[in-house]
Design a protein around this motif. Structure first.
Motif, PDB file in Angstrom:
ATOM      1  N   PHE A  92     -30.529  -9.365   3.049  1.00 57.67           N
ATOM      2  CA  PHE A  92     -29.900 -10.134   4.147  1.00 57.67           C
ATOM      3  C   PHE A  92     -29.185 -11.402   3.662  1.00 57.67           C
ATOM      4  N   GLY A  93     -29.947 -12.308   2.719  1.00 60.57           N
ATOM      5  CA  GLY A  93     -29.034 -13.383   2.066  1.00 60.57           C
ATOM      6  C   GLY A  93     -27.559 -13.248   1.923  1.00 60.57           C
ATOM      7  N   MET A  94     -27.392 -12.008   1.039  1.00 60.28           N
ATOM      8  CA  MET A  94     -26.064 -11.660   0.469  1.00 60.28           C
ATOM      9  C   MET A  94     -25.199 -11.305   1.885  1.00 60.28           C
ATOM     10  N   SER A  95     -25.815 -10.493   2.580  1.00 55.98           N
ATOM     11  CA  SER A  95     -25.123 -10.061   3.621  1.00 55.98           C
ATOM     12  C   SER A  95     -24.634 -11.144   4.597  1.00 55.98           C
ATOM     13  N   TYR A 118     -20.787 -12.598   5.859  1.00 54.98           N
ATOM     14  CA  TYR A 118     -20.890 -12.810   6.982  1.00 54.98           C
ATOM     15  C   TYR A 118     -20.061 -14.086   7.254  1.00 54.98           C
ATOM     16  N   LEU A 119     -20.667 -15.091   6.925  1.00 57.83           N
ATOM     17  CA  LEU A 119     -20.195 -16.590   6.952  1.00 57.83           C
ATOM     18  C   LEU A 119     -18.721 -16.720   6.248  1.00 57.83           C
ATOM     19  N   SER A 120     -18.596 -16.199   5.295  1.00 59.34           N
ATOM     20  CA  SER A 120     -17.410 -16.288   4.492  1.00 59.34           C
ATOM     21  C   SER A 120     -16.267 -15.367   5.512  1.00 59.34           C
ATOM     22  N   PHE A 121     -16.468 -14.400   5.861  1.00 55.78           N
ATOM     23  CA  PHE A 121     -15.576 -13.576   6.742  1.00 55.78           C
ATOM     24  C   PHE A 121     -15.191 -14.204   7.980  1.00 55.78           C
TER      25      PHE A 121
END
Length: 152
Positions: free
Chosen positions: A49-52, A56-59
């Motif tokens: 979850f943390g990595m996903s 998502y925030l990066s994209f």
């Protein structure tokens, strides 16, 4: 005055990334009471979850960039991740960092009188993964900043 709502909105977007590790640390007593495979699945779900969510925030942050800003991000991604990996390898050589890592890992699943078992190894690998990802992110930010400074 318009910056405050934007700042608050940004903080709310980042809040889950801060709450996930806090929730994991708070759940450690509960994780010790459940079966070992289930605890590993909970830990894996939190890491995924943390990595996903970070991706998502990066994209999401890259949607409004122009082609020059995207080129800077691509350059930073190309060279920042290896720089973060190298930084982690160099940190492992330093005795204070090794002592810190041993102190952190030894506090979690081991009870007095127990030998190191698989859960300690899994926790240490998870912390290692988090350390590498964090240093990759820092390396990417540093390389991106250098790219912008040299470009000007």
């Amino acid at each position: 005055m318009a910056k405050a709502p934007k700042l608050v909105r940004g903080a709310l977007w980042i809040l889950p990334l801060a709450l996930v590790p806090v929730a994991f640390v708070a759940a450690i007593p509960w994780l010790r009471t459940i079966s070992h495979p289930m605890a590993i699945l909970v830990a894996a779900a939190l890491v995924i979850f943390g990595m996903s969510y970070a991706n998502y925030l990066s994209f999401r942050a890259q949607r409004g960039l122009d082609e020059v800003q995207k080129a800077g991000g691509a350059f930073a991604g190309q060279w920042g991740a290896p720089a973060g990996q190298a930084a982690f390898g160099l940190l492992l050589v330093l005795p204070p960092f090794r002592d810190f890592a041993v102190a952190v890992v030894s506090k979690f699943p081991v009870r007095p009188g127990m030998t190191v078992d698989g859960s300690v190894v899994v926790v240490s690998l998870a912390f290692g993964l988090c350390g590498i990802v964090l240093l990759q992110a820092i390396g990417t930010v540093v390389v991106h900043t250098i790219w912008w400074r040299v470009k000007r």
